[in-house]
Motif scaffolding. Structure first.
Motif, short mmCIF file in Angstrom:
data_model
loop_
_atom_site.label_atom_id
_atom_site.label_comp_id
_atom_site.label_asym_id
_atom_site.label_seq_id
_atom_site.Cartn_x
_atom_site.Cartn_y
_atom_site.Cartn_z
N ASP A 1 6.50 -14.59 3.44
CA ASP A 1 5.78 -13.26 3.27
C ASP A 1 4.71 -12.89 4.23
N VAL A 2 4.51 -11.95 4.54
CA VAL A 2 3.40 -11.48 5.16
C VAL A 2 2.39 -10.32 4.60
N LEU A 3 1.30 -10.68 4.36
CA LEU A 3 0.05 -9.80 3.58
C LEU A 3 -0.68 -8.96 4.49
N ILE A 4 -0.77 -7.63 4.19
CA ILE A 4 -1.89 -7.04 4.89
C ILE A 4 -2.92 -6.52 4.07
N GLU A 5 -4.11 -7.00 4.02
CA GLU A 5 -5.05 -6.72 2.86
C GLU A 5 -4.40 -6.81 1.62
N ASP A 6 -4.03 -8.10 1.51
CA ASP A 6 -3.40 -8.73 0.27
C ASP A 6 -2.19 -8.05 -0.36
N GLU A 7 -1.57 -7.11 0.22
CA GLU A 7 -0.30 -6.41 -0.17
C GLU A 7 0.79 -6.94 0.77
N SER B 1 2.56 -20.23 8.83
CA SER B 1 1.54 -19.63 7.87
C SER B 1 0.40 -19.54 8.45
N PHE B 2 -0.28 -18.41 8.91
CA PHE B 2 -1.85 -18.40 9.39
C PHE B 2 -2.34 -17.01 8.67
N GLY B 3 -3.87 -16.93 9.15
CA GLY B 3 -4.16 -15.52 8.83
C GLY B 3 -5.25 -15.22 9.71
N VAL C 1 -9.98 13.20 -13.69
CA VAL C 1 -10.38 13.93 -12.57
C VAL C 1 -11.70 14.50 -12.50
N LYS C 2 -12.14 14.93 -13.64
CA LYS C 2 -13.36 15.65 -13.89
C LYS C 2 -14.64 14.38 -13.71
N ALA C 3 -14.26 13.52 -14.06
CA ALA C 3 -15.53 12.44 -14.04
C ALA C 3 -15.02 11.16 -12.73
N PRO C 4 -15.11 11.77 -11.54
CA PRO C 4 -14.74 10.76 -10.66
C PRO C 4 -15.96 9.59 -10.33
N SER C 5 -15.20 8.32 -11.02
CA SER C 5 -16.41 7.27 -10.88
C SER C 5 -16.34 6.99 -9.35
N PRO C 6 -17.57 6.34 -8.90
CA PRO C 6 -17.65 5.98 -7.58
C PRO C 6 -16.66 4.94 -7.38
N PRO C 7 -16.34 4.90 -6.05
CA PRO C 7 -15.19 3.93 -5.89
C PRO C 7 -15.94 2.36 -6.01
N PRO C 8 -15.11 1.71 -6.91
CA PRO C 8 -15.51 0.62 -7.19
C PRO C 8 -15.81 -0.35 -5.91
N ALA C 9 -16.93 -1.06 -6.01
CA ALA C 9 -17.11 -1.93 -4.75
C ALA C 9 -16.15 -3.10 -4.78
N ARG C 10 -15.18 -2.94 -3.68
CA ARG C 10 -14.30 -4.06 -3.56
C ARG C 10 -14.68 -5.25 -3.39
N PRO C 11 -14.50 -6.33 -4.23
CA PRO C 11 -14.81 -7.62 -3.96
C PRO C 11 -14.12 -8.40 -2.74
N ALA C 12 -14.93 -9.06 -2.00
CA ALA C 12 -14.26 -9.42 -0.80
C ALA C 12 -13.10 -10.01 -0.87
N PRO C 13 -12.21 -9.61 -0.19
CA PRO C 13 -10.79 -10.17 -0.41
C PRO C 13 -10.76 -11.74 -0.31
N PRO C 14 -9.94 -12.32 -1.13
CA PRO C 14 -9.77 -13.63 -1.26
C PRO C 14 -9.17 -14.29 0.09
N GLY C 15 -8.21 -13.51 0.56
CA GLY C 15 -7.43 -14.13 1.69
C GLY C 15 -7.92 -13.53 2.88
N HIS C 16 -7.09 -13.47 3.95
CA HIS C 16 -7.37 -12.99 5.11
C HIS C 16 -7.02 -11.43 5.26
N TYR C 17 -7.41 -10.65 6.22
CA TYR C 17 -6.92 -9.53 6.42
C TYR C 17 -5.40 -9.57 6.70
N LEU C 18 -5.05 -10.02 7.73
CA LEU C 18 -3.56 -10.19 7.81
C LEU C 18 -3.19 -11.68 7.45
N GLU C 19 -2.15 -11.87 6.58
CA GLU C 19 -1.77 -13.19 6.31
C GLU C 19 -0.33 -13.35 6.48
N VAL C 20 0.05 -14.44 7.13
CA VAL C 20 1.31 -14.83 7.21
C VAL C 20 1.68 -15.97 6.25
#
Ligand SMILES: Nc1ncnc2c1ncn2[C@@H]1O[C@H](COP(=O)(O)OP(=O)(O)OP(=O)(O)O)[C@@H](O)[C@H]1O
Ligand SMILES: [Mg+2]
Lengths: 368, 272, 384
Positions: free
Chosen positions: B86-92, B45-47, B9-28
């Protein structure tokens, strides 16, 4: 899910907001959807989750308790009733008992004992308790059959009137009246029969020459009339429901080919709804069997087997109601009354089952 | 609720720059839905990307509502409905073990095909989502209600009668109220099932404008039977046919240069 | 069939066939059906009218607010009114939550699962059970089983004949000892009159020996009567609630779930408020039904006479202390009052006035409740 409070740049919504006409005074200018979103995006708290589980548990318990409360009745009654079977030598004791047979001897102008013979007597508090339930069943069956006889036709008539004849407005008045009639406590009906109706009824019977057979002022017939007051509206309502469930297409088709309203009712509506009507009649019979206060107050309450509808009878329900209070706890009399109750439940259960089968058939039929 | 060791907690690293998501924002992915024995969706299936509008078109009964109801898992309320794929939103995955249905549905808002306001006041309808999520202070709720009603182009019509029953509104107003109600909980994704089916042309125009303006904040899936509408508001269009996804492309492409025969027939009105 | 539809069909038919006359038998049949319905309605008016006419004169403030006196030949029926009121109150307090949440479980949680099927079967079967059977159950289960066991475990009251004998055997030497002492004491004090001596000895023995454990729960009581009635009306409440819940459209539930509401939030903020009128109607009908039944409570605590409502010792509420209703006592009840006055009083004819007055009060009570339910249901069904 990942949380992204930054998904909306803070400046943007505020700017957008300025474009909107402000229709209200006193709103906070620093409102930002992002801030609201941040406040909404909290993971569901442990507290809320636990509360949800607790409530589900509580609601589940209510369901279980309802089931328990209801099924306990059946379990308990049968348990107590079976105890009666254990207290007698043979279950036949509930059918007949051996008793001294008396015969009239003209020589001494008195009755004399001539031997032993099986008797169908309900004398549970005599020294040698006689526990034949036949007189009680006879009484119950007599009252219920007589009441069904009186109320089946009347009930069907009321049902036909409501569904086929009455205008919606008239129906809207008559149906609630029937509901009110059903809602009158049975003690009240028993009381009015006892206090006002029974005596004039006897006078009428005597006036039309029935004095020879009119045994007691309070008798099976008076009880059945009282019970009919309760079950006619019940049957009427159910018949109304059953007939109204018959699709209008059928009526229209019949009327369309030139049948009169009566031909339509008689040839089309009633035959289609007949199992529903039958169900209503069975239910009415069940109600009549189970009715207690009216028969207790009006049917004379004498346990005897009689073929005369103007004699007093004691029904199973009336026997329980009038004797249980005085019966010794755990004694054979009390347990026998529990057995009577268990038999009553069994009968009504079977009637219920029959009705359900019949009504299910009805449902299938009108769906076709 | 931190379970991390102190120094972390004491040493909060800057949020890691997120790599560009491999998939779409919303993916079916391979989504199939059964209602009891009958299958309503076949391996769809689509994104779709963040801050875009995807229009779902197709003849009645082809499974559009089924598809978007699966995306916020409201479909699970329908007895007998079974979802595979499956349905993914931001790869989850939204069907993942750890996914909290409540947060999911708050994040993925829905406007239903038929307007379904609660039999409560207009105000309480819009405030409902906030209240159930624990935002109860008057000034915030007031502000959000006003904001949401303005965003759904209903404010001017109802601002003087916020306390009257929502059931007294017209069908079109009710639909906009339902949109306001969905906006009030600040979702990321907005699912709209024929939002204009009960609306007059003016209100439809307002909703279309609304969809286009909402695009900058939300990712939108909109079901429509109206080709012009799809052409006007959407960036991408997907055509569904008997439970299958036939074509999915940029809207101009779909309307000017359809790849599939079915699509061409459908948009020119030769079928469906 | 709607009136307009029927009429239009019939006029059309007349135009086609040109004849309107119905055959004689149809006319007869139709009048018969009308006559029967009229007669049934007449019975209702006859009952109500008689009770109103013969009971109306009886209703005075004294009748409503005082206890019976002079061997039940005068005075009022206040304890019976209050007894009826409280037993029904306790009943609905027990039955309503159980029934409503039982139905909520059925409709909202179990959704046609095994639990809801069991509840449905139980409810269906209970609906046809004669009310006197509930009386047997109330006596056998609540009073004799639950009540006696509570007494036994809390106060050490004997349950079986053997236990009674054991207690008596324990008490006998103590009593004998006390009696001897008493006689000696009486001698010292010079009490010689036999009646006086007896009284003195009795009082002394009572004072010196440990008290015989007293039954508290193992006897007829308002609480057990209310519990019995609660089971009687439980199916009605479950069925009414179930119908009301099912009448809430699924789309409303979807809307709430779609905003992220938890199941309980959906139930408490959307479903129950919408089902409330239906549930309320069911509850009112249940109360009317409960107030109109006598058979189920016949052996479970109703009594012919109490001078007032059974009350407890004053209970301290901080600022003030007042006695409250003691639910573990026997109580008077309007139904039982009518029944016993009409069938077991030594002068049933002479007290007809009281009987009709009591009947009027009871009928008015149930009538008002039934009417309320009917009106409520009408308004509710018109809305939706
Ligand atoms: N609850 C349900 N139970 C059974 N089948 C269903 C249910 N809901 C939908 N279906 C079936 O699933 C298929 C797809 O339905 P869906 O509602 O998704 O169609 P849609 O594309 O939204 O049509 P519309 O444009 O008319 O709204 C249809 O064949 C329908 O009959
Ligand atoms: Mg649809």
């Amino acid at each position: 899910m990942s949380q992204e409070p930054e998904s909306k740049p803070p400046g943007e919504p505020a700017a957008k907001r300025d474009e909107l006409p402000s229709g209200r005074e006193g709103h906070t200018p620093d409102f930002s959807p992002a801030e609201v979103q941040r406040r909404l995006r909290h993971p569901v708290s442990f507290f809320r989750r636990t509360r949800e589980h607790l409530i589900e548990g509580g609601v589940f318990l209510c369901g279980v308790a309802s089931i328990l409360a209801i099924s306990l009745i059946f379990i308990f009654l049968f348990r107590e009733g079976l105890q009666a079977l254990r207290m007698v030598d043979t279950p036949l004791d509930f059918v007949y008992s051996m008793g001294v047979q008396l015969e009239y001897d003209a020589g001494i102008d008195d009755v004399v004992a001539v031997g032993e013979a099986p008797q169908l007597a309900w004398q549970p508090v005599s020294e040698e308790p006689k526990l034949s339930m036949i007189p009680l069943m006879w009484g119950s069956l007599g009252v219920a059959l007589l009441a069904s006889l009186l109320s089946t036709l009347a009930g069907i008539g009321v049902g036909i009137f409501l569904s086929e004849l009455a205008s919606p407005r008239l129906r809207g008045v008559v149906k609630p009246m029937l509901e009110l009639l059903v809602g009158i406590p049975t003690v009240v009906i028993g009381f009015v029969m006892l206090a006002i109706v029974a005596q004039p009824l006897r006078q009428v019977a005597e006036a039309i020459g029935l004095s020879g057979v009119y045994g007691s002022t309070y008798n099976m017939f008076v009880g059945a009339v009282g019970v009919s007051i309760v079950i006619i509206p019940v049957i009427g309502s159910l018949v109304d429901d059953a007939l109204r469930a018959v699709p209008d297409d059928l009526r229209a088709a019949s009327l369309g080919v030139g049948a009169t309203r009566w031909q339509t009712t008689w040839r089309v509506v009633l035959p289609t709804g007949v199992s529903g009507v039958f169900g209503a009649v069975i239910l009415g019979f069940g109600r009549a069997l189970g009715e207690t206060m009216i028969v207790l107050m009006c049917a004379g309450n004498a346990a005897q087997i009689t073929g005369n509808p103007f004699d007093s009878v004691r029904t199973m329900t009336a026997a329980i109601a009038s004797e249980m209070g005085a019966a010794q706890v755990g004694g054979v009399h009390a347990q026998t009354l529990f057995l009577v109750g268990a038999i009553l439940i069994t009968i009504t259960f079977l009637l219920n089952l029959t009705m359900e089968l019949v009504v299910n058939r009805f449902r299938r039929k009108i769906r076709l | 609720m931190s379970v991390l060791p102190k120094q972390a907690v004491k040493a909060p690293s800057p949020p890691p720059a997120r790599p560009a998501p491999p998939g779409h924002y919303l993916e079916v992915k391979n989504l199939s839905v059964h209602y009891g024995e009958t299958q309503a969706l076949f391996e769809v299936s689509f994104g779709t990307e963040k801050n875009t509008v995807l229009a779902l078109i197709g003849p009645s009964g082809c499974g559009k509502s089924t598809l978007i109801k699966a995306v916020n898992r409201i479909l699970e309320l329908t007895p007998g409905a079974r979802i595979d794929g499956d349905v993914l939103i931001e790869d989850e995955s939204i069907f993942g073990q750890k996914v909290d249905l409540i947060s999911l549905r708050q994040r993925v808002g829905m406007v239903f095909q038929r307007p379904n306001p609660f039999p409560k006041s207009i105000y309480d309808n819009v405030a409902y989502g906030l209240r159930i999520h624990g935002v109860k202070d008057r000034s915030t709720v007031d502000d959000v209600v006003e904001w949401a009603l303005k965003h759904s182009a209903l404010w001017d019509e109802v601002k003087d009668r916020l306390r009257t029953s929502a059931l007294e509104l017209s069908g079109g107003q009710q639909q906009r109220l339902c949109i306001a109600r969905a906006l009030a909980v600040q979702p990321d994704v907005l699912l709209m099932d024929e939002p204009c089916s009960a609306l007059d042309p003016i209100a439809t125009g307002k909703i279309e404008e609304l969809i286009m303006s909402l695009k900058q904040d939300y990712t939108i899936l909109v079901v429509t039977h109206n080709m012009q509408q799809a052409a006007r508001v959407s960036d991408h269009t997907a055509l569904m046919w008997l439970g299958k996804l036939i074509e999915h492309n940029r809207t101009e492409e779909v309307f000017t240069n359809p790849k599939e025969k079915i699509t061409e027939d459908y948009i020119t009105g030769r079928s469906g | 069939m709607t009136d307009e539809a029927r009429q239009s069909i019939e006029t059309a038919r007349r135009k086609v066939t040109g004849k309107t006359k119905a055959p004689l038998w149809a006319v007869l049949f139709e009048s018969l059906v009308r006559g029967i319905t009229g007669a049934v309605i007449l019975v209702l008016f006859f009952l109500m009218g008689t009770i109103l006419v013969r009971g109306g004169g009886q209703i005075t403030p004294e009748f409503l607010l005082q206890a019976p006196r002079d061997g039940m030949t005068a005075g009022g029926i206040f304890p019976a009114i209050m007894g009826t009121f409280f037993v029904v109150l306790f009943m609905i307090v027990m039955a309503l939550p159980l029934g409503v949440f039982g139905a909520v479980y059925m409709v909202e949680y179990s959704k046609g699962g095994i639990m809801s099927r069991i509840i449905r079967a139980a409810v269906n079967n209970l609906a046809g059970v004669p009310s006197i059977v509930f009386g047997l159950f109330g006596l056998g289960f609540f009073v004799l089983f639950v009540g006696r066991n509570l007494d036994h475990h809390i106060y050490g009251v004997p349950r079986t004949a053997e236990e009674v004998q054991a207690v008596q055997a324990e008490m006998a030497p103590l009593q004998a000892e006390a009696r001897e002492e008493a006689i000696n004491l009486a001698d010292e004090r010079g009490i010689t009159d036999p009646a006086e001596l007896d009284a003195f000895v009795e009082a002394y023995v009572e004072e010196q020996t440990p008290p015989v454990p007293r039954t508290v729960f193992g006897q007829g009581a308002m609480f057990w009567a209310a519990a019995t009635l609660a089971i009687l009306v439980l199916p009605f409440i479950i069925v009414a609630t179930e119908e009301a819940l099912r009448a809430v459209p699924p789309s409303t539930r979807e809307a709430a779930y779609g905003l992220g509401a938890t199941r309980w939030q959906v139930i408490s903020t959307v479903v129950l408020p919408q089902a409330k009128p239906g549930i309320l109607t069911g509850a009112i009908l249940a109360v009317a039904r409960g107030a109109g039944e006598l058979a189920p409570i016949l052996f479970v605590g109703v009594t012919f006479f109490t001078p007032g409502l059974p009350l407890t010792e004053p209970v301290n509420f901080g600022l003030f202390s007042v006695p409250v209703v003691n639910p573990f006592e026997e109580f008077m009840h309007l139904n039982y009052h009518i029944y016993t006055m009409a069938t077991q009083h030594h002068d049933p004819i002479g007290t007809r006035g009281i009987q009709f007055g009591t009947t009027l009060v009871l009928v008015a009570l149930t009538f008002v409740m039934n009417l309320m339910a009917i009106v409520l249901r009408r308004r509710y069904s018109k809305k939706s």
